[in-house]
Each structure stands twice: as C-alpha cells, then as structure tokens.
Design a protein around this motif. Structure first.
Motif, PDB file in Angstrom:
ATOM      1  N   ARG A  10       0.833  -1.205   0.000  1.00  0.00           N
ATOM      2  CA  ARG A  10       0.000   0.000   0.000  1.00  0.00           C
ATOM      3  C   ARG A  10       0.869   1.257   0.000  1.00  0.00           C
ATOM      4  O   ARG A  10       0.698   2.156  -0.832  1.00  0.00           O
ATOM      5  N   THR A 125     -11.323   3.672   4.079  1.00  0.00           N
ATOM      6  CA  THR A 125     -12.770   3.466   4.042  1.00  0.00           C
ATOM      7  C   THR A 125     -13.413   4.708   3.430  1.00  0.00           C
ATOM      8  O   THR A 125     -12.759   5.737   3.243  1.00  0.00           O
ATOM      9  N   LEU A 148      -3.261  -4.703  -3.483  1.00  0.00           N
ATOM     10  CA  LEU A 148      -3.606  -5.610  -2.387  1.00  0.00           C
ATOM     11  C   LEU A 148      -2.522  -5.509  -1.328  1.00  0.00           C
ATOM     12  O   LEU A 148      -1.330  -5.625  -1.629  1.00  0.00           O
ATOM     13  N   ARG A 152      -6.027  -7.259   1.630  1.00  0.00           N
ATOM     14  CA  ARG A 152      -7.145  -6.325   1.481  1.00  0.00           C
ATOM     15  C   ARG A 152      -6.904  -5.396   0.291  1.00  0.00           C
ATOM     16  O   ARG A 152      -5.780  -4.912   0.108  1.00  0.00           O
ATOM     17  N   TYR A 154      -7.102  -1.944  -1.875  1.00  0.00           N
ATOM     18  CA  TYR A 154      -7.177  -0.501  -1.684  1.00  0.00           C
ATOM     19  C   TYR A 154      -6.978   0.187  -3.031  1.00  0.00           C
ATOM     20  O   TYR A 154      -6.564  -0.431  -4.008  1.00  0.00           O
ATOM     21  N   TYR A 195     -10.943  -5.151  -5.521  1.00  0.00           N
ATOM     22  CA  TYR A 195     -11.486  -3.848  -5.132  1.00  0.00           C
ATOM     23  C   TYR A 195     -12.918  -3.688  -5.639  1.00  0.00           C
ATOM     24  O   TYR A 195     -13.795  -3.209  -4.913  1.00  0.00           O
ATOM     25  N   LYS A 198     -15.143  -5.660  -3.441  1.00  0.00           N
ATOM     26  CA  LYS A 198     -15.362  -4.979  -2.159  1.00  0.00           C
ATOM     27  C   LYS A 198     -16.388  -3.861  -2.302  1.00  0.00           C
ATOM     28  O   LYS A 198     -17.286  -3.704  -1.463  1.00  0.00           O
TER      29      LYS A 198
END
Length: 242
Positions: A10, A125, A148, A152, A154, A195, A198
């Motif tokens: 990230r 978020t 990733l 997770r 982003y 993503y 999500k």
C-alpha cells in the motif's frame, strides 16, 4: 549501515507516485516509514513527517534517527495541513485514513488550490466520500491504481486542483478512474477485481440499510449502482483476474 526496510504494498504504491526531487509532506505519518524510505532512496530533497498525535510523532522521530535522515526528514505536530505553509511541499501524501477525514483535511487547506501541489491519497474506508469531494471542489483524479496489502484491496489516487468539476457516472464515487489506466500485470488485475468486489459488497450493504430505513430514493440509487458494477465486472473480468 543499517539495511533499509521494505514498504508494504500500500505504501509502496503511494511512494511510486512521488517523483525524484520532490518536496514531500506526509500527513498522518505514524512511524514515518514513507518519508524515511523516500529519503534513503534519494527520491525527496526534503520531507515533513506530520502527525496529529505526539505518540506516533515520537516513534517517527526515533526511526528518523535510526536511519540517519535527520538532514532530510523534518518532524512536525500538525492537525492535517494546518501547520504548513503553501510553498513547503509540492507532493502531499495522505494515506491510511478514512475518505471523509482526508476530504476534511483538504477542505481545511484552501491554499491547495493555488499551489499546484500533487496529492497522493489513499483512503482506507469511505472512498466514495473522498471522490465526491474531489469532483465537487475541482480536484481532478490524474491517475488511480489498485493494490492488495495484507490481503485487502485498496485504491491510491494521484490528484491535483485544476478547477474542473468531474462529471463522473453513477459508478464514479465507488471506482473513480481505477480502470481508466491499463492494468499492468496479473497482480494489479487481481487487486482491481478484489477492489470491485469490495465496492459491490459495500453498495449491497448501503442498499440494505436504505431499504431498512425506508429511504426509497437512496435504495434505488444504490441498487442501480450495484447492477452497473456487476455488469462492469462481467465485461472487464470475464475470466476472473486472468
């Protein structure tokens, strides 16, 4: 000489947007890893590592000393950009916060519209709130890429004030310009698909909440956006991330 650490994916993507010779402001620096890494690799000529809380700033101070970049990385207690002068940075990174918090920081610094500074933004978020703010206040998304990190997905946005209000479609708040640049490899395709998945789940949850609250107009909007996103996933990723 102490070996240099590796940034997580990230922060590594955030770093990739910062060109050589930049003057950096890292807002919410926490341990100071990003400005330290950019200083040690010769990418920035000066960096201000800023945080709202004294505790994280003290940890960043220890790391700056450990990696011997005191001549490049300055530490500063600051609520967002409030302790900065307009000319201090030409690249500003705000990562690891909620999209609504990032939008609030930008809104409290109107001088950003005069400096031409590039903004590297990474919301954890509520990314849709940040994208809406950018579009409504004349900040253009120049590039947006997926990543990733720790499993997770982003998105990292490179933006600048141009004065143009972006007229995005129904999916713009949820995807921005994520798919407008070619996905360079399988890893990035995997991150992009994750993503989108999500964001689809997020829209479905918003739709359920609106339905439970009797908000028919909002429910219809979320339903339409979710269906548009399903169709986009089918078109762009017919074989998954392969």
């Amino acid at each position: 000489m102490r070996p240099l650490f590796q940034l997580d994916p990230r922060l590594s993507l955030c770093a990739s947007f910062v060109p050589s010779g930049a003057k950096l402001a890292d807002i919410g620096t926490d341990h100071g890893y990003l400005p330290i890494w950019l200083a040690k690799t010769g990418r920035v000529i000066h960096a201000v590592a800023a945080d709202l809380r004294p505790g994280p700033l003290e940890r960043a101070k220890e790391n700056v000393r450990k990696y011997q970049v005191e001549d490049i990385v300055e530490l500063r207690l600051s609520d967002g950009l409030q302790a900065f002068l307009p000319e201090e940075a030409d690249f500003i990174v705000i990562a690891g916060m909620g999209g609504e918090v990032i939008a609030s920081i930008l809104g409290a610094a109107p001088w950003l519209k005069e400096t031409g500074a590039r903004l590297v933004l990474q919301p954890m978020t509520r990314a849709e709130e940040l994208r809406r703010f950018l579009a409504e206040h004349g900040f253009e998304i120049l590039e947006e890429r997926p990543v990733l990190s720790l499993g997770r997905p982003y998105s990292v946005l490179l933006t600048a004030y141009t004065g143009r209000q972006e007229a995005g479609g129904i999916l713009f708040p949820y995807l921005g310009k994520l798919l407008q640049s070619p996905l360079i490899d399988k890893a990035e395709r995997t991150a992009a698909l994750a993503y989108l998945g999500k964001q689809l789940r997020h829209l479905q949850n918003l739709e359920k909440g609106a339905r439970a609250g009797g908000e028919q107009e909002a429910q219809m909007e979320y339903c339409q956006a979710a269906e548009a996103l399903r169709q986009l996933i089918r078109e762009e990723f017919p074989n998954g991330s392969n």
